[in-house]
Scaffold this active site. Structure first.
Site, PDB file in Angstrom:
ATOM      1  N   ARG A 129     -10.017 -11.454   2.693  1.00  0.00           N
ATOM      2  CA  ARG A 129     -10.821 -12.753   2.123  1.00  0.00           C
ATOM      3  C   ARG A 129     -10.241 -14.078   2.296  1.00  0.00           C
ATOM      4  NH1 ARG A 129     -11.655  -9.868  -3.487  1.00  0.00           N
ATOM      5  NH2 ARG A 129     -11.374  -8.184  -1.941  1.00  0.00           N
ATOM      6  N   LYS A 140       0.803  -1.249  -0.058  1.00  0.00           N
ATOM      7  CA  LYS A 140      -0.021   0.079   0.145  1.00  0.00           C
ATOM      8  C   LYS A 140       0.793   0.992   0.210  1.00  0.00           C
ATOM      9  CE  LYS A 140      -3.667  -1.952   3.071  1.00  0.00           C
ATOM     10  NZ  LYS A 140      -4.879  -1.849   2.148  1.00  0.00           N
TER      11      LYS A 140
END
Length: 465
Positions: free
Chosen positions: A319, A245
């Site tokens: 996830r 990120k």
């Protein structure tokens, strides 16, 4: 459930059962000001001061001796009414004891909002606090309000704590403490034991960190009762992994375990009121870090369910850890699985930070949850599990990719990925929460937040008692 006498309950410090010296807060709307039951002196002073009942405005009313006679507080009425408006009062009122009077649509929620409006995260920075207390309104269940305040405070404290003090091990400690408080069973599977017990995705995401990944489990309740399993994403910090990120996107990543905090908050609500459910809580707790051991874009990983997963992006790690936990939950075919996850930025683009999307195929569950969310001022909004978008997760070399091939419908495709790991449960609900207030609102200070747990508690109380 019988109402517990107030004298037997340890109320939050901001709530008191009675006070002979409490000042009134007269809640009035613009339309109701002219006919509000106010002392004549208070009405004359308010008129002279130009008070009109504008929502959110407070006017202190002086007594003849120069002290305080009370306060006027403007509230919206009808469809624009804010059940949490009283949450602004702790920041507006002088120190002292107060009672709520006048136009209060829902005294229980007003009391809860007031109490939650006193919340401060003071672990690292102490600041003098004014002691503003509210007399518990007649008819408000003290035990119910106290449980909610405790659950929301627990959730907020966990989310607000930075990762240097709340990594996977410390999140495990918090879950263990909650289990001990309620006499629940507890276990944790740590490090390479995850591989031995077939949780390869949790291990892969967390293996790059010196803080070992783990799967945390709490069990409580009568096995004869309906099984309800809560799964909370516990990514204690997310760098994005090798798909790193930008630095600005990491500033709030301490809150990426907000799903686990909310799962623990709801667990407290259920256990504290003795809900008639067979409760299971599963928290995959990891840090998504960067090192030579990090999993890579292009890797193909096996999941607990047996599905192979191509890694299209290491920053879609939440996830992955949820997939193994959901597969474990599903093996018992529970009545209901609820997962909480700070999963996608797409959910925030679609609905903003205040309105978490909810995904389920169960029409009755969706309708009941929406009804309770509205009644509890704990909002959410249903989004579709749109099956045609599942094709966006296809992989040429594995059973599925972990990310979509396109830029659209990110919250939906993430939910569709998770759906692949749930097949036996009677119902499944996925909540893509933000777990954070970017700015303060009444009863909701800036920082970590509990979202959807009060609505779910009300739903489960209605269904199972």
């Amino acid at each position: 459930m019988p109402v517990v006498p107030v004298s037997a309950i340890s109320l939050p410090d901001c709530l008191i059962p009675s006070s002979s010296s409490a000042w009134p807060v007269w809640c009035v709307s613009r339309d109701g000001f002219a006919t509000a039951a106010l002392p004549n002196a208070a009405r004359r002073f308010a008129t002279a001061a130009g008070f009109t009942g504008e929502a959110g405005k407070l006017l202190l009313v002086p007594a003849a001796d120069g002290g305080i006679a009370g306060a006027l507080f403007g509230v919206a009425a009808g469809a624009k009414a804010d059940a949490f408006a009283a949450g602004a009062l702790p920041g507006l009122l002088p120190a002292g004891d107060w009672t709520l009077e006048g136009e209060i649509a829902e005294p229980r929620l007003a009391t809860l909002a007031f109490a939650l409006g006193t919340y401060r995260f003071a672990r690292y920075k102490k600041s003098p606090a004014r002691v503003v207390r509210l007399v518990l309104p007649a008819g408000v269940d003290a035990a119910d309000v106290t449980r909610a305040v405790e659950a929301v405070t627990l959730t907020r404290d966990l989310v607000n704590t930075p990762t240097n003090d709340l990594g996977p091990a410390e999140l495990e400690d918090a879950a263990r403490a909650l289990a001990a408080r309620h006499g629940a069973q507890f276990r944790s599977i740590v490090g390479d034991a995850l591989l031995a017990q077939n949780f390869p995705l949790i291990h892969a995401v967390g293996r790059a960190s010196p803080n070992a990944p783990r799967l945390i489990e709490i069990r409580a309740g009568d096995p004869a009762h309906p099984k309800v399993t809560l799964v909370g994403k516990g990514v204690c910090f997310d760098t994005g992994g090798l798909d790193l990120k930008p630095s600005a996107a990491m500033l709030l990543m301490k809150k990426d375990m907000g799903g686990s905090a909310n799962a623990l908050g709801l667990a407290h609500l259920l256990l504290a009121r003795g809900a008639k459910v067979n409760l299971r809580v599963l928290i995959p707790a990891v840090e998504n870090s960067v090192s030579g051991a990090a999993f890579r874009p292009g890797d193909v990983l096996k999941s607990r369910k047996g599905l192979s997963v191509e890694i299209g992006n290491t920053d879609a790690e939440g996830r992955l850890v949820l997939a193994d936990a959901l597969a474990l939950a599903d093996e018992e075919a529970p009545e209901l699985i609820v997962d909480f996850a700070t999963l996608t930025g797409a959910a925030r683009v679609a609905l903003g930070p205040q309105l978490p999307p909810a995904f389920t195929h169960d029409e009755a569950l969706a309708a009941d949850l929406s009804r309770h969310a509205m009644a509890e001022a704990d909002p959410l909004w249903r989004l579709p599990l749109w099956a045609p978008y599942a094709g966006m997760l296809e992989s040429k070399i594995a059973d599925t990719n972990n990310v979509s091939s396109g830029a659209f419908a990110g919250a939906i495709t993430a939910a569709l990925f998770l759906e692949k790991f749930v097949s036996a449960a009677k119902a499944w609900l996925h909540l893509d929460i933000f777990a954070w207030n970017p700015s303060a609102r009444p009863g909701r200070p800036e920082g970590g937040e509990a979202q959807t747990i009060r609505a779910l508690d009300a739903l489960l109380a209605e269904r199972y008692g």
